[in-house]
Design a protein around this motif. Structure first.
Motif, PDB file in Angstrom:
ATOM      1  N   ILE A  17       0.845  -1.198   0.000  1.00  0.00           N
ATOM      2  CA  ILE A  17       0.000   0.000   0.000  1.00  0.00           C
ATOM      3  C   ILE A  17       0.881   1.249   0.000  1.00  0.00           C
ATOM      4  O   ILE A  17       1.926   1.275   0.647  1.00  0.00           O
ATOM      5  CB  ILE A  17      -0.977  -0.030   1.213  1.00  0.00           C
ATOM      6  CG1 ILE A  17      -1.981   1.108   1.146  1.00  0.00           C
ATOM      7  CG2 ILE A  17      -0.236  -0.027   2.545  1.00  0.00           C
ATOM      8  CD1 ILE A  17      -3.156   0.939   2.099  1.00  0.00           C
ATOM      9  N   ASP A  18       0.486   2.272  -0.764  1.00  0.00           N
ATOM     10  CA  ASP A  18       1.246   3.523  -0.806  1.00  0.00           C
ATOM     11  C   ASP A  18       1.121   4.259   0.519  1.00  0.00           C
ATOM     12  O   ASP A  18       0.115   4.129   1.215  1.00  0.00           O
ATOM     13  CB  ASP A  18       0.705   4.434  -1.913  1.00  0.00           C
ATOM     14  CG  ASP A  18       1.210   4.032  -3.284  1.00  0.00           C
ATOM     15  OD1 ASP A  18       1.920   3.014  -3.361  1.00  0.00           O
ATOM     16  OD2 ASP A  18       0.910   4.740  -4.262  1.00  0.00           O
ATOM     17  N   ALA A  19       2.140   5.056   0.825  1.00  0.00           N
ATOM     18  CA  ALA A  19       2.141   5.769   2.107  1.00  0.00           C
ATOM     19  C   ALA A  19       1.314   7.047   2.056  1.00  0.00           C
ATOM     20  O   ALA A  19       1.035   7.651   3.084  1.00  0.00           O
ATOM     21  CB  ALA A  19       3.576   6.091   2.503  1.00  0.00           C
ATOM     22  N   ASP A  20       0.911   7.464   0.863  1.00  0.00           N
ATOM     23  CA  ASP A  20       0.286   8.783   0.752  1.00  0.00           C
ATOM     24  C   ASP A  20      -1.237   8.752   0.860  1.00  0.00           C
ATOM     25  O   ASP A  20      -1.907   9.731   0.551  1.00  0.00           O
ATOM     26  CB  ASP A  20       0.705   9.455  -0.557  1.00  0.00           C
ATOM     27  CG  ASP A  20       0.332   8.601  -1.764  1.00  0.00           C
ATOM     28  OD1 ASP A  20      -0.320   7.567  -1.573  1.00  0.00           O
ATOM     29  OD2 ASP A  20       0.706   8.984  -2.887  1.00  0.00           O
ATOM     30  N   LEU A  21      -1.784   7.624   1.267  1.00  0.00           N
ATOM     31  CA  LEU A  21      -3.229   7.466   1.466  1.00  0.00           C
ATOM     32  C   LEU A  21      -4.040   7.570   0.178  1.00  0.00           C
ATOM     33  O   LEU A  21      -5.234   7.793   0.215  1.00  0.00           O
ATOM     34  CB  LEU A  21      -3.758   8.462   2.503  1.00  0.00           C
ATOM     35  CG  LEU A  21      -3.381   8.112   3.945  1.00  0.00           C
ATOM     36  CD1 LEU A  21      -3.682   9.275   4.875  1.00  0.00           C
ATOM     37  CD2 LEU A  21      -4.118   6.866   4.411  1.00  0.00           C
ATOM     38  N   GLN A  22      -3.364   7.403  -0.954  1.00  0.00           N
ATOM     39  CA  GLN A  22      -4.120   7.356  -2.212  1.00  0.00           C
ATOM     40  C   GLN A  22      -4.813   6.007  -2.348  1.00  0.00           C
ATOM     41  O   GLN A  22      -5.788   5.882  -3.070  1.00  0.00           O
ATOM     42  CB  GLN A  22      -3.187   7.587  -3.398  1.00  0.00           C
ATOM     43  CG  GLN A  22      -2.943   9.058  -3.656  1.00  0.00           C
ATOM     44  CD  GLN A  22      -2.282   9.255  -4.999  1.00  0.00           C
ATOM     45  OE1 GLN A  22      -1.129   8.891  -5.186  1.00  0.00           O
ATOM     46  NE2 GLN A  22      -2.998   9.824  -5.939  1.00  0.00           N
ATOM     47  N   ASP A  23      -4.259   5.013  -1.660  1.00  0.00           N
ATOM     48  CA  ASP A  23      -4.893   3.699  -1.646  1.00  0.00           C
ATOM     49  C   ASP A  23      -5.655   3.579  -0.332  1.00  0.00           C
ATOM     50  O   ASP A  23      -5.040   3.530   0.721  1.00  0.00           O
ATOM     51  CB  ASP A  23      -3.833   2.593  -1.708  1.00  0.00           C
ATOM     52  CG  ASP A  23      -2.896   2.758  -2.885  1.00  0.00           C
ATOM     53  OD1 ASP A  23      -3.349   3.275  -3.920  1.00  0.00           O
ATOM     54  OD2 ASP A  23      -1.726   2.375  -2.762  1.00  0.00           O
ATOM     55  N   ASP A  56     -12.154   3.885  -6.290  1.00  0.00           N
ATOM     56  CA  ASP A  56     -11.875   5.249  -6.734  1.00  0.00           C
ATOM     57  C   ASP A  56     -10.611   5.718  -6.064  1.00  0.00           C
ATOM     58  O   ASP A  56     -10.533   5.757  -4.836  1.00  0.00           O
ATOM     59  CB  ASP A  56     -13.030   6.188  -6.358  1.00  0.00           C
ATOM     60  CG  ASP A  56     -14.283   5.846  -7.142  1.00  0.00           C
ATOM     61  OD1 ASP A  56     -14.179   5.733  -8.373  1.00  0.00           O
ATOM     62  OD2 ASP A  56     -15.340   5.671  -6.512  1.00  0.00           O
ATOM     63  N   ARG A  57      -9.625   6.057  -6.858  1.00  0.00           N
ATOM     64  CA  ARG A  57      -8.366   6.495  -6.275  1.00  0.00           C
ATOM     65  C   ARG A  57      -8.454   7.958  -5.894  1.00  0.00           C
ATOM     66  O   ARG A  57      -8.829   8.807  -6.703  1.00  0.00           O
ATOM     67  CB  ARG A  57      -7.230   6.289  -7.269  1.00  0.00           C
ATOM     68  CG  ARG A  57      -5.842   6.486  -6.672  1.00  0.00           C
ATOM     69  CD  ARG A  57      -4.819   5.856  -7.586  1.00  0.00           C
ATOM     70  NE  ARG A  57      -3.480   6.415  -7.429  1.00  0.00           N
ATOM     71  CZ  ARG A  57      -2.572   5.885  -6.613  1.00  0.00           C
ATOM     72  NH1 ARG A  57      -2.854   4.863  -5.887  1.00  0.00           N
ATOM     73  NH2 ARG A  57      -1.356   6.411  -6.563  1.00  0.00           N
ATOM     74  N   GLU A  58      -8.131   8.229  -4.629  1.00  0.00           N
ATOM     75  CA  GLU A  58      -8.215   9.609  -4.128  1.00  0.00           C
ATOM     76  C   GLU A  58      -7.017  10.416  -4.599  1.00  0.00           C
ATOM     77  O   GLU A  58      -5.999   9.876  -5.006  1.00  0.00           O
ATOM     78  CB  GLU A  58      -8.218   9.590  -2.595  1.00  0.00           C
ATOM     79  CG  GLU A  58      -9.411   8.926  -1.976  1.00  0.00           C
ATOM     80  CD  GLU A  58     -10.725   9.569  -2.412  1.00  0.00           C
ATOM     81  OE1 GLU A  58     -10.762  10.811  -2.494  1.00  0.00           O
ATOM     82  OE2 GLU A  58     -11.681   8.836  -2.696  1.00  0.00           O
ATOM     83  N   ALA A  59      -7.162  11.741  -4.487  1.00  0.00           N
ATOM     84  CA  ALA A  59      -6.016  12.608  -4.741  1.00  0.00           C
ATOM     85  C   ALA A  59      -5.046  12.408  -3.585  1.00  0.00           C
ATOM     86  O   ALA A  59      -5.423  11.945  -2.515  1.00  0.00           O
ATOM     87  CB  ALA A  59      -6.462  14.049  -4.802  1.00  0.00           C
ATOM     88  N   ARG A  60      -3.775  12.745  -3.809  1.00  0.00           N
ATOM     89  CA  ARG A  60      -2.773  12.589  -2.770  1.00  0.00           C
ATOM     90  C   ARG A  60      -3.201  13.286  -1.490  1.00  0.00           C
ATOM     91  O   ARG A  60      -3.676  14.415  -1.523  1.00  0.00           O
ATOM     92  CB  ARG A  60      -1.462  13.208  -3.272  1.00  0.00           C
ATOM     93  CG  ARG A  60      -0.288  12.404  -2.917  1.00  0.00           C
ATOM     94  CD  ARG A  60       0.915  12.938  -3.651  1.00  0.00           C
ATOM     95  NE  ARG A  60       1.945  11.908  -3.649  1.00  0.00           N
ATOM     96  CZ  ARG A  60       2.671  11.625  -2.580  1.00  0.00           C
ATOM     97  NH1 ARG A  60       2.505  12.302  -1.476  1.00  0.00           N
ATOM     98  NH2 ARG A  60       3.567  10.659  -2.629  1.00  0.00           N
ATOM     99  N   PHE A  61      -3.040  12.635  -0.334  1.00  0.00           N
ATOM    100  CA  PHE A  61      -3.446  13.195   0.952  1.00  0.00           C
ATOM    101  C   PHE A  61      -2.606  14.438   1.264  1.00  0.00           C
ATOM    102  O   PHE A  61      -3.085  15.474   1.657  1.00  0.00           O
ATOM    103  CB  PHE A  61      -3.254  12.131   2.037  1.00  0.00           C
ATOM    104  CG  PHE A  61      -3.445  12.613   3.436  1.00  0.00           C
ATOM    105  CD1 PHE A  61      -4.699  12.994   3.866  1.00  0.00           C
ATOM    106  CD2 PHE A  61      -2.373  12.674   4.316  1.00  0.00           C
ATOM    107  CE1 PHE A  61      -4.886  13.427   5.167  1.00  0.00           C
ATOM    108  CE2 PHE A  61      -2.560  13.108   5.613  1.00  0.00           C
ATOM    109  CZ  PHE A  61      -3.817  13.489   6.039  1.00  0.00           C
TER     110      PHE A  61
HETATM  111 MG    MG Z   1       0.692   8.610  -4.740  1.00  0.00          MG
END
Ligand code: MG
Ligand code: UDP
Length: 341
Positions: free
Chosen positions: A103-109, A206-211
């Motif tokens: 999982i990515d660290a930026d909360l996009q997932d 739905d992939r969110e924008a970068r947190f």
């Molecule tokens: Mg990202």
């Protein structure tokens, strides 16, 4: 199939979460809280493995100071920035779980999806891919270029790589073991998870924008990744270059014949400069392209032959916990304890 969404906690680690981290100090605490919350719901023995990929901000300190919120977590600190693919490889090697989720660290997932992924795994799937329905917060150009890339890659590659699937996925132990065995240095992860086969499935999200912060992938890096992706899974571009070369050479031959015929039959003199320029530019351009293409493959061979490690681990830290009466006892919340490399 084991049922880990049950009331009973299991002693051995069931699920490993791998988080590649590169300069993510601002979002890490939120991510950790969210992850721990979701993992608490699954009620299994989980571990979170943060892989620091040469961050130059306070990411490492932040991870070391993360509180224990029910799950064990550890940190693998790479000695410099080796790239996300290397960070994921390092993380996967360290997993102890019967399945792992990257999982990515930026909360996009969204960590909430982990519950659904685990359910699919329990149904018997070995690879649970997540497909982006939308790419919120990404530019039109990034969206379109990604679409073109996937189309091209799937035309060229033998094992189709699902479109709009990122690195957020669950993989079972047998797939992890297969991937850990590979000695390739230039690994293109997206293709690699498809390559071992087994039972695969897709969940849409739905992939969110970068947190917080910016994407760590400038277009130049993305282009490099695209070339890596194609050259590691297909040699068709080399064939295409050959065909194109043959086509250009034969059309030049026919054009030459035409010019000779024109001069002989109609006595027409040929205006030389434009035709020569055209031939030189077309051929020169094509040759450079082919050389570049061959270069990409030779480069891959070169890095494989050098056989250097894909990453170097500088340090490992582990938070330790013991299970007593189904309660997690925190023995070392602050990572004072250093484990062997
Ligand atoms: Mg990202
Ligand atoms: N990342 C990494 N090494 C890098 C670049 C990125 O470990 O060299 C990590 C980053 O911290 C994040 C994930 O990979 O957790 C995805 O990166 P990013 O959000 O920049 O990529 P995007 O979402 O734009 O594909």
């Amino acid at each position: 199939m084991m049922n880990i969404i049950s009331n009973q906690k299991i002693q051995t680690i069931t699920l490993s979460i791998v988080v590649p981290v590169h300069n993510e100090e601002d979002g890490l605490q939120t991510l950790h809280k969210k992850l721990s919350h979701v993992l608490g719901k699954i009620n299994c023995e989980c571990e979170i493995i943060y892989v620091d990929d040469g961050s130059v901000d306070q990411s490492v300190m932040t991870i070391k100071n993360l509180p224990m919120l029910g799950t064990t977590h550890s940190l693998i600190k790479l000695s410099r920035n080796f790239g996300k693919e290397a960070a994921m490889t390092a993380g996967l090697k360290a997993t102890k779980g019967r399945a792992a989720i990257i999982i990515d660290a930026d909360l996009q997932d969204p960590p909430e999806l982990i519950v659904d992924m685990v359910k699919k795994w329990e149904e018997g799937f070995d690879v649970v891919n997540l497909q982006r329905r939308s790419r919120n917060g990404e530019t039109w150009f990034k969206e379109k270029s990604a679409a073109v890339f996937y189309k091209l890659l799937n035309k060229l590659s033998e094992n189709p790589i699902p479109e709009n699937v990122g690195d957020f996925r669950l993989i079972s132990r047998r797939v992890i073991d297969e991937i850990n065995q590979l000695t390739e240095k230039n690994i293109y992860m997206k293709g690699l998870f498809v390559w071992p086969g087994f039972k695969q499935t897709i969940i849409q999200f739905d992939r969110e924008a970068r947190f917080i912060g910016d994407s760590k992938w400038p277009y130049s890096k993305l282009f490099g990744l695209a070339v890596d992706g194609i050259t590691s899974f297909s040699t068709k571009p080399l064939q295409i270059a050959t065909y194109l070369g043959a086509l250009i050479a034969s059309s030049a031959f026919i054009y030459g014949l035409l010019i000779i015929a024109k001069t002989l039959i109609f006595g027409e003199t040929v205006d030389g400069f434009p035709t020569i320029m055209l031939a030189i530019l077309a051929l020169g351009g094509f040759q450079l392209m082919s050389i570049g293409l061959i270069g990409a493959y030779v480069g891959r061979i070169y890095t494989e032959v050098k056989n250097r490690p894909r990453y170097i681990i500088e340090e490992k830290f582990e938070s330790t916990s013991t299970l007593k009466n189904n309660l997690v006892v925190i023995t070392n919340p602050k990572f004072k304890h250093r484990v062997e490399k």
